[in-house]
Write a protein that holds these residues in place. Structure first.
Motif, mmCIF file in Angstrom:
data_model
loop_
_atom_site.group_PDB
_atom_site.id
_atom_site.type_symbol
_atom_site.label_atom_id
_atom_site.label_comp_id
_atom_site.label_asym_id
_atom_site.label_seq_id
_atom_site.Cartn_x
_atom_site.Cartn_y
_atom_site.Cartn_z
ATOM 1 N N SER A 217 0.842 -1.191 0.000
ATOM 2 C CA SER A 217 0.000 0.000 0.000
ATOM 3 C C SER A 217 0.882 1.247 0.000
ATOM 4 O O SER A 217 2.040 1.201 0.451
ATOM 5 C CB SER A 217 -0.906 0.007 1.225
ATOM 6 O OG SER A 217 -0.160 0.298 2.397
ATOM 7 N N PRO A 218 0.374 2.379 -0.499
ATOM 8 C CA PRO A 218 1.192 3.605 -0.515
ATOM 9 C C PRO A 218 1.740 3.983 0.854
ATOM 10 O O PRO A 218 2.900 4.407 0.959
ATOM 11 C CB PRO A 218 0.214 4.657 -1.048
ATOM 12 C CG PRO A 218 -0.728 3.878 -1.916
ATOM 13 C CD PRO A 218 -0.903 2.561 -1.218
ATOM 14 N N ASP A 219 0.948 3.839 1.906
ATOM 15 C CA ASP A 219 1.435 4.201 3.242
ATOM 16 C C ASP A 219 2.549 3.262 3.698
ATOM 17 O O ASP A 219 3.581 3.697 4.220
ATOM 18 C CB ASP A 219 0.288 4.176 4.256
ATOM 19 C CG ASP A 219 -0.667 5.342 4.059
ATOM 20 O OD1 ASP A 219 -0.266 6.344 3.423
ATOM 21 O OD2 ASP A 219 -1.816 5.256 4.524
ATOM 22 N N GLU A 220 2.328 1.950 3.493
ATOM 23 C CA GLU A 220 3.365 0.978 3.869
ATOM 24 C C GLU A 220 4.639 1.206 3.073
ATOM 25 O O GLU A 220 5.750 1.127 3.608
ATOM 26 C CB GLU A 220 2.867 -0.447 3.598
ATOM 27 C CG GLU A 220 1.753 -0.927 4.497
ATOM 28 C CD GLU A 220 1.249 -2.295 4.059
ATOM 29 O OE1 GLU A 220 0.604 -2.953 4.885
ATOM 30 O OE2 GLU A 220 1.490 -2.685 2.898
ATOM 31 N N ILE A 221 4.456 1.505 1.796
ATOM 32 C CA ILE A 221 5.616 1.554 0.911
ATOM 33 C C ILE A 221 6.465 2.796 1.164
ATOM 34 O O ILE A 221 7.692 2.774 0.968
ATOM 35 C CB ILE A 221 5.170 1.433 -0.560
ATOM 36 C CG1 ILE A 221 6.170 0.568 -1.339
ATOM 37 C CG2 ILE A 221 4.986 2.784 -1.226
ATOM 38 C CD1 ILE A 221 5.647 0.027 -2.629
ATOM 39 N N ARG A 255 11.279 8.891 -4.463
ATOM 40 C CA ARG A 255 10.197 9.155 -3.506
ATOM 41 C C ARG A 255 8.900 9.546 -4.208
ATOM 42 O O ARG A 255 7.828 9.433 -3.621
ATOM 43 C CB ARG A 255 10.635 10.244 -2.529
ATOM 44 C CG ARG A 255 11.636 9.736 -1.481
ATOM 45 C CD ARG A 255 12.166 10.846 -0.619
ATOM 46 N NE ARG A 255 12.996 10.317 0.474
ATOM 47 C CZ ARG A 255 14.075 10.903 0.946
ATOM 48 N NH1 ARG A 255 14.471 12.078 0.429
ATOM 49 N NH2 ARG A 255 14.759 10.364 1.929
ATOM 50 N N ARG A 256 9.000 9.986 -5.436
ATOM 51 C CA ARG A 256 7.795 10.251 -6.226
ATOM 52 C C ARG A 256 7.308 8.985 -6.932
ATOM 53 O O ARG A 256 6.121 8.688 -6.940
ATOM 54 C CB ARG A 256 8.091 11.350 -7.260
ATOM 55 C CG ARG A 256 6.975 11.558 -8.278
ATOM 56 C CD ARG A 256 7.336 12.641 -9.282
ATOM 57 N NE ARG A 256 6.429 12.635 -10.427
ATOM 58 C CZ ARG A 256 6.516 13.472 -11.465
ATOM 59 N NH1 ARG A 256 7.447 14.415 -11.474
ATOM 60 N NH2 ARG A 256 5.668 13.387 -12.464
ATOM 61 N N ALA A 257 8.234 8.241 -7.526
ATOM 62 C CA ALA A 257 7.856 7.125 -8.390
ATOM 63 C C ALA A 257 7.274 5.947 -7.621
ATOM 64 O O ALA A 257 6.250 5.381 -8.008
ATOM 65 C CB ALA A 257 9.071 6.662 -9.198
ATOM 66 N N VAL A 258 7.925 5.566 -6.526
ATOM 67 C CA VAL A 258 7.522 4.345 -5.821
ATOM 68 C C VAL A 258 6.102 4.448 -5.246
ATOM 69 O O VAL A 258 5.270 3.567 -5.474
ATOM 70 C CB VAL A 258 8.571 3.977 -4.753
ATOM 71 C CG1 VAL A 258 8.031 2.960 -3.771
ATOM 72 C CG2 VAL A 258 9.826 3.434 -5.429
ATOM 73 N N PRO A 259 5.745 5.505 -4.508
ATOM 74 C CA PRO A 259 4.365 5.589 -4.017
ATOM 75 C C PRO A 259 3.338 5.694 -5.148
ATOM 76 O O PRO A 259 2.229 5.161 -5.035
ATOM 77 C CB PRO A 259 4.369 6.858 -3.153
ATOM 78 C CG PRO A 259 5.797 7.078 -2.784
ATOM 79 C CD PRO A 259 6.581 6.597 -3.963
ATOM 80 N N ALA A 260 3.714 6.381 -6.248
ATOM 81 C CA ALA A 260 2.782 6.506 -7.372
ATOM 82 C C ALA A 260 2.494 5.145 -7.997
ATOM 83 O O ALA A 260 1.343 4.826 -8.333
ATOM 84 C CB ALA A 260 3.340 7.465 -8.414
ATOM 85 N N ALA A 262 2.747 2.323 -6.409
ATOM 86 C CA ALA A 262 2.010 1.552 -5.407
ATOM 87 C C ALA A 262 0.504 1.812 -5.520
ATOM 88 O O ALA A 262 -0.309 0.929 -5.219
ATOM 89 C CB ALA A 262 2.498 1.901 -4.005
ATOM 90 N N GLU A 263 0.126 3.001 -5.961
ATOM 91 C CA GLU A 263 -1.300 3.327 -6.123
ATOM 92 C C GLU A 263 -1.967 2.400 -7.136
ATOM 93 O O GLU A 263 -3.169 2.131 -7.049
ATOM 94 C CB GLU A 263 -1.456 4.782 -6.578
ATOM 95 C CG GLU A 263 -1.022 5.817 -5.553
ATOM 96 C CD GLU A 263 -2.089 6.105 -4.510
ATOM 97 O OE1 GLU A 263 -3.177 5.491 -4.600
ATOM 98 O OE2 GLU A 263 -1.842 6.936 -3.615
ATOM 99 N N THR A 264 -1.204 1.910 -8.105
ATOM 100 C CA THR A 264 -1.745 1.021 -9.131
ATOM 101 C C THR A 264 -1.236 -0.413 -8.970
ATOM 102 O O THR A 264 -1.281 -1.200 -9.924
ATOM 103 C CB THR A 264 -1.388 1.550 -10.528
ATOM 104 O OG1 THR A 264 0.043 1.748 -10.621
ATOM 105 C CG2 THR A 264 -2.084 2.877 -10.808
#
Length: 389
Positions: A217-221, A255-260, A262-264
């Motif tokens: 999940s974005p928060d976990e990641i 830090r931009r790419a990984v959470p983005a 994770a959203e998908t």
């Protein structure tokens, strides 16, 4: 002089090229929704050319910003059917000749996105876009030589009487994730090596229970990413100054790419802990049915327990148990000492020069310049190796 050379790389003066060249679009001008839809239909997966990843690279990563795009659209509709991120040959290698080079997306795979529903039309239109930009050749670095994207390009080139030239190639490790994980590891490593690795894992347990964690999940990641960045910077990459967190642009990109992603559900971070202490972590991208092992960070204080290998063993089991994943690309260098003994699949990666016009003397100049540059780099590497002995 630099400005003139840069312009010549994209818009060379030529009596044979009557039509004015059109500069490639900025990568950020590509509609991200169209890009995501194309990625879903891509004939060959490439996690490093997903929009959330490559746009973040182009926005901030050190030495990789402001990439351009060669887009291919369906002739009867505005649907995007092909995409190739590029930069000029001048910018890539300081060679003032009219060619475009695949934009490097940090991961070592630059196979373009080509629509599986119209692969030949997409390949044809990508090549025409390069011609319209004034290029006489394309240089595709780190492409899967036998992959579906390159096959589509080869078919169109053959039809036009053109032949690509392989500039360099190597064999890379991959994982067949359709197999049973335990059986695959037994076959790859053998009973003796696995027994030794189990002993090392038991010794690692002296520091606390060993646990393999997957952040999705974005928060976990976001939390797992910071753990990864700290581990990477604590090791040899930190000593060499090449860890992601040591450069503002690289840190901003990841830090931009990984959470983005994770959203998908297209990225996960795997972490191995001994008690509360993280001893290894890795970033894994996911595109269609393929995973891409981007980077690994380890706590070298635990080196005698082989934390990177232990994490990779657990990752192998994890991917083999996932019915959505059929294979994984190590994205590692040739003869990688850690991954090659574990992932025994192999495929060819190479740099390819694609001519865009028949009997074009400019392509011969481009080829000679690239071969000469490669020879100079190899000579320099040999000198460095001798000096280090």
């Amino acid at each position: 002089m630099v400005d003139i050379a840069h312009q010549a790389a994209i818009n060379p003066a030529s009596a044979r090229d009557a039509a004015p060249a059109r500069a490639p679009l900025p990568l950020a001008a590509i509609d991200p929704g169209q890009w995501r839809a194309l990625a879903q239909r891509a004939v060959e997966p490439n996690g490093y050319y997903l929009p959330a990843w490559e746009l973040a690279v182009s926005a901030g990563a050190r030495g990789r910003t402001n990439a351009s795009a060669l887009p291919a659209f369906d002739g009867s509709s505005p649907r995007l059917i092909g995409l190739m991120p590029v930069i000029s040959l001048w910018r890539a290698l300081k060679i003032p000749l009219p060619a475009l080079v695949s934009a490097h997306p940090y991961g070592t795979l630059c196979s373009p996105l080509i629509d599986r529903d119209a692969p030949l039309e997409a390949a044809m239109r990508l090549l025409q876009q390069a011609r319209d930009a004034g290029a006489h050749a394309l240089v595709l670095n780190d492409v899967a030589l036998d992959g579906a994207a390159m096959q589509s390009l080869n078919q169109v080139l053959s039809r036009d009487g053109l032949k690509p030239r392989i500039l360099s190639s190597y064999i890379r490790a991959s994982l067949d994730a359709t197999q049973d994980g335990e059986a695959l590891l037994r076959d790859a490593l053998g009973a003796k090596k696995l027994k030794e690795l189990r002993r090392q894992r038991h010794r690692l347990e002296q520091h606390g229970p060993v646990a393999f964690e997957v952040a999705r999940s974005p928060d976990e990641i976001k939390l797992a990413l910071e753990t990864f960045l700290q581990l990477e910077a604590s090791g040899w990459k930190g000593k060499r100054g090449t860890a992601l967190v040591q450069h503002d642009g690289d840190a901003a990109f990841i830090r931009r790419a990984v959470p983005a992603l994770a959203e998908t559900a297209q990225c996960e971070i795997v972490t191995l802990r001994a008690g509360t202490t993280p001893v290894a972590a890795g970033i894994v991208l996911r595109h269609q049915d393929r995973a891409f092992f981007f980077k690994l960070g380890v706590d070298e204080r635990f080196a005698r327990h082989s934390p990177g290998v232990q994490l990779t063993l657990d990752l192998t089991r994890h991917l083999c148990a996932d019915p959505a994943i059929a294979g994984a690309d190590s994205t590692a260098s040739a003869d990688h000492p850690m991954i090659n003994p574990i992932w025994r699949g192999r495929f060819a990666i190479g740099d390819v020069l694609i001519p865009l016009r028949r009997n074009d003397p400019v392509v011969a100049l481009i080829h000679a310049a690239l071969v000469g540059l490669n020879a100079a780099h190899e000579t320099a590497r040999r000198v460095v190796r001798r000096l280090r002995k």
